[in-house]
Design a protein around this motif. Structure first.
Motif, PDB file in Angstrom:
ATOM      1  N   ALA A 149      32.282  38.125  25.169  1.00  0.00           N
ATOM      2  CA  ALA A 149      30.955  38.456  25.704  1.00  0.00           C
ATOM      3  C   ALA A 149      30.364  39.632  24.930  1.00  0.00           C
ATOM      4  O   ALA A 149      29.154  39.679  24.679  1.00  0.00           O
ATOM      5  N   GLY A 150      31.249  40.580  24.530  1.00  0.00           N
ATOM      6  CA  GLY A 150      30.758  41.709  23.737  1.00  0.00           C
ATOM      7  C   GLY A 150      30.208  41.246  22.400  1.00  0.00           C
ATOM      8  O   GLY A 150      29.183  41.739  21.921  1.00  0.00           O
ATOM      9  N   GLU A 151      30.864  40.273  21.812  1.00  0.00           N
ATOM     10  CA  GLU A 151      30.443  39.810  20.491  1.00  0.00           C
ATOM     11  C   GLU A 151      29.228  38.875  20.551  1.00  0.00           C
ATOM     12  O   GLU A 151      28.316  38.976  19.730  1.00  0.00           O
ATOM     13  N   LEU A 184      35.548  39.311  46.599  1.00  0.00           N
ATOM     14  CA  LEU A 184      35.639  39.750  45.195  1.00  0.00           C
ATOM     15  C   LEU A 184      35.761  41.274  45.159  1.00  0.00           C
ATOM     16  O   LEU A 184      35.324  41.962  46.098  1.00  0.00           O
ATOM     17  N   PRO A 185      36.303  41.816  44.076  1.00  0.00           N
ATOM     18  CA  PRO A 185      36.304  43.272  43.924  1.00  0.00           C
ATOM     19  C   PRO A 185      34.855  43.777  43.976  1.00  0.00           C
ATOM     20  O   PRO A 185      33.958  43.118  43.430  1.00  0.00           O
ATOM     21  N   ALA A 186      34.644  44.919  44.620  1.00  0.00           N
ATOM     22  CA  ALA A 186      33.281  45.460  44.756  1.00  0.00           C
ATOM     23  C   ALA A 186      32.597  45.437  43.390  1.00  0.00           C
ATOM     24  O   ALA A 186      33.105  46.020  42.431  1.00  0.00           O
ATOM     25  N   PRO A 187      31.458  44.738  43.297  1.00  0.00           N
ATOM     26  CA  PRO A 187      30.827  44.594  41.981  1.00  0.00           C
ATOM     27  C   PRO A 187      30.064  45.850  41.574  1.00  0.00           C
ATOM     28  O   PRO A 187      29.603  46.622  42.422  1.00  0.00           O
ATOM     29  N   ALA A 188      29.941  46.049  40.272  1.00  0.00           N
ATOM     30  CA  ALA A 188      29.153  47.158  39.739  1.00  0.00           C
ATOM     31  C   ALA A 188      28.328  46.635  38.571  1.00  0.00           C
ATOM     32  O   ALA A 188      28.719  45.671  37.905  1.00  0.00           O
ATOM     33  N   ARG A 189      27.178  47.280  38.375  1.00  0.00           N
ATOM     34  CA  ARG A 189      26.324  46.876  37.259  1.00  0.00           C
ATOM     35  C   ARG A 189      27.126  46.929  35.961  1.00  0.00           C
ATOM     36  O   ARG A 189      27.890  47.869  35.740  1.00  0.00           O
ATOM     37  N   GLY A 190      26.973  45.925  35.111  1.00  0.00           N
ATOM     38  CA  GLY A 190      27.695  45.896  33.845  1.00  0.00           C
ATOM     39  C   GLY A 190      29.003  45.117  33.902  1.00  0.00           C
ATOM     40  O   GLY A 190      29.581  44.794  32.866  1.00  0.00           O
ATOM     41  N   ASP A 191      29.474  44.801  35.118  1.00  0.00           N
ATOM     42  CA  ASP A 191      30.695  43.978  35.206  1.00  0.00           C
ATOM     43  C   ASP A 191      30.448  42.608  34.583  1.00  0.00           C
ATOM     44  O   ASP A 191      29.331  42.072  34.640  1.00  0.00           O
ATOM     45  N   LEU A 192      31.527  42.050  34.065  1.00  0.00           N
ATOM     46  CA  LEU A 192      31.455  40.673  33.579  1.00  0.00           C
ATOM     47  C   LEU A 192      32.152  39.779  34.598  1.00  0.00           C
ATOM     48  O   LEU A 192      33.242  40.116  35.096  1.00  0.00           O
ATOM     49  N   PHE A 193      31.512  38.648  34.907  1.00  0.00           N
ATOM     50  CA  PHE A 193      32.118  37.641  35.782  1.00  0.00           C
ATOM     51  C   PHE A 193      32.425  36.402  34.958  1.00  0.00           C
ATOM     52  O   PHE A 193      31.660  36.047  34.055  1.00  0.00           O
ATOM     53  N   ALA A 194      33.525  35.750  35.297  1.00  0.00           N
ATOM     54  CA  ALA A 194      33.818  34.433  34.707  1.00  0.00           C
ATOM     55  C   ALA A 194      33.689  33.390  35.814  1.00  0.00           C
ATOM     56  O   ALA A 194      34.153  33.608  36.939  1.00  0.00           O
ATOM     57  N   VAL A 195      33.038  32.283  35.499  1.00  0.00           N
ATOM     58  CA  VAL A 195      32.889  31.172  36.433  1.00  0.00           C
ATOM     59  C   VAL A 195      33.764  30.037  35.914  1.00  0.00           C
ATOM     60  O   VAL A 195      33.627  29.620  34.755  1.00  0.00           O
ATOM     61  N   GLY A 196      34.659  29.547  36.762  1.00  0.00           N
ATOM     62  CA  GLY A 196      35.678  28.606  36.297  1.00  0.00           C
ATOM     63  C   GLY A 196      35.231  27.158  36.259  1.00  0.00           C
ATOM     64  O   GLY A 196      34.202  26.785  36.842  1.00  0.00           O
ATOM     65  N   ASN A 197      36.023  26.342  35.561  1.00  0.00           N
ATOM     66  CA  ASN A 197      35.779  24.894  35.486  1.00  0.00           C
ATOM     67  C   ASN A 197      34.349  24.581  35.072  1.00  0.00           C
ATOM     68  O   ASN A 197      33.739  23.643  35.582  1.00  0.00           O
ATOM     69  N   ALA A 198      33.836  25.368  34.147  1.00  0.00           N
ATOM     70  CA  ALA A 198      32.432  25.199  33.745  1.00  0.00           C
ATOM     71  C   ALA A 198      32.298  24.320  32.508  1.00  0.00           C
ATOM     72  O   ALA A 198      31.192  24.084  32.023  1.00  0.00           O
ATOM     73  N   GLY A 199      33.437  23.801  32.026  1.00  0.00           N
ATOM     74  CA  GLY A 199      33.397  23.035  30.781  1.00  0.00           C
ATOM     75  C   GLY A 199      32.803  21.643  30.923  1.00  0.00           C
ATOM     76  O   GLY A 199      32.414  21.026  29.931  1.00  0.00           O
TER      77      GLY A 199
END
Ligand code: LLP
Length: 415
Positions: free
Chosen positions: A28-30, A356-371
């Motif tokens: 995601a960074g790249e 979910l862990p308490a979210p914060a701005r800038g966090d990255l989320f992954a959504v599964g089985n998205a292929g």
């Protein structure tokens, strides 16, 4: 038909938790977000499991699940054919190097433009027709290629009624009428090579398999009564994957047994058309949190991906797992969180009320089985450019498989 609890360790399924968080963060960074990541090694492994469970079958990949060139290349390489639902899919399969003889075109109310294109560009393809009208239209075009009949079995299966196509009269000719239609097609000189039935999408549990068995019995009955020798019986796709953590992976052996039993006295090759099973767990969607909004109920985590990137939750109320990839996620308190997108629609919710862990701005989320049916169903609604796709290959090397659409692409075709 669920498998024992250790199946998760046998390669039958890749869960969202199995993805390497550091790696996904660096991708995601790249490449930025939202970003689809598709692991081609996993796609190949999924294919090999199907091929091993059905050693005598021709496996056609249902291109509609994910028509990305890198996915098509990977599956062609390992020996899959291609099942295509449109001229566009046929053109992408040809571009990826599939030979016309390896392509089935499943013509559902085919637009004239599609029929003309396929007959011209892929003359050796097998055309699977689902209505008498389509036979007339092929005859008008002087079609003398390979023809198969799609049978409407009258029974459906799948993850929701919306995808239980076997019960939908839109698809195929009624199974009772099929022998007559086959005889008529043969009399008119068509080269009838096969019959086809697709129960629906997302066959996973014992009840789904029971419905699938009924479909298999009906297509077997049609095949036995066919007035010509059939080269193949195509039992469609629909092999499901577990979207929820408590769902067990599909028992491919049980499906293979059901197919073998139903077709035991049918003298024709077996064809399968899996889509989802080959690509779903090989893909994740990455999205970044840009807004955190406490409410009276679940905290809203606003992310940069939404229903235009992954439509399944909005369209089918489909469940996709979400994982916080924040480096300190395991140290945070968990809370109820709904993951919502940037689109001006109330249905733009990727995941509702999850722990979910308490979210914060800038966090990255992954959504599964998205292929599967992820990038493929993406749209430009709200004038949102479609996301980029990165392919992982050969042990995890990454390369950009599809560029993020630039804003200019939104007006490029306007006149
Ligand atoms: N063959 C035919 C004729 C089909 O209509 C389909 C799917 C397949 C094969 C592949 O099915 P699969 O193995 O992928 O289940 N957009 C929905 C799925 C719609 C599938 C339509 N036909 C979803 O996201 O669940």
């Amino acid at each position: 038909m669920t498998t024992p609890a250790d199946a998760a360790d046998s390669g039958d399924v890749r869960r969202l938790a199995d993805w390497d968080a550091d790696r996904l963060r660096s991708l995601a960074g790249e490449y930025g977000s939202p970003l689809y990541v598709q692991d081609l090694d996993r796609v190949r492994a999924n294919y090999e499991r199907v091929a091993a469970a059905f050693p005598d079958a021709d496996v056609l990949y249902a291109v509609k699940a994910n028509a990305g060139g890198s996915v098509l290349d990977a599956l062609r390489d390992v020996g899959a054919g291609a099942e295509c639902a449109s001229a566009g899919e046929v053109s992408r399969a040809l571009a990826a190097g599939f030979q016309p003889g390896e392509i089935h075109y499943t013509a559902v109310n085919p637009p004239a433009r599609d029929l003309d294109y396929v007959l011209d560009a892929a003359p050796g393809a097998t055309v699977v027709v689902g209505a008498r009208d389509t036979l007339d239209r092929l005859e008008e075009r002087g079609f003398d290629g390979r023809l198969a009949l799609r049978v409407h079995p009258g029974v459906g299966a799948g993850h929701s009624d919306e995808v239980a196509t076997g019960a939908d009269a839109k698809f195929g000719v009624p199974h009772d009428d099929a022998p007559g239609v086959l005889a008529g097609a043969a009399e008119r000189g068509f080269d009838v090579v096969g019959v086809h039935a697709h129960a629906g999408s997302g066959i996973l549990d014992a009840a789904d398999l029971d419905s699938h068995r009924e479909v298999l019995d009906r297509i077997a009955t049609v095949a036995r009564s066919a007035p010509v020798d059939l080269e193949f019986v195509d039992v469609g796709g629909g092999l499901g994957v577990p979207y929820r953590p408590d769902e067990r992976p599909l028992d491919l052996g049980a499906v293979a047994n059901a197919v073998r039993t139903a077709l035991a006295d049918v003298d024709a090759d077996l064809v399968l058309e899996p889509g989802r099973y080959l690509v779903a767990d090989a893909g994740v969607l990455l999205a970044e949190v840009n807004t955190v909004k406490p409410t009276g109920g679940a905290t809203l985590a606003g992310v940069d991906a939404g229903m235009t990137d992954l439509l399944r939750p909005a369209l089918y109320d489909a469940h996709h797992e979400v994982r916080s990839l924040a480096p300190d996620a395991s140290d945070r308190d968990t809370e109820r969180v709904s993951v919502v997108g940037p689109i001006c629609e109330s249905t733009d919710v990727l995941a509702a009320d999850r722990s979910l862990p308490a979210p914060a701005r800038g966090d990255l989320f992954a959504v599964g089985n998205a292929g599967a049916y992820g990038v493929e169903m993406a749209s430009n609604y709200n004038s949102r450019p479609r996301p980029a796709v990165v392919a992982l290959d050969g042990g995890g090397d990454d390369r950009l498989a599809r560029e993020r659409e630039p804003l200019e692409s939104l007006t490029r075709l306007e006149r």
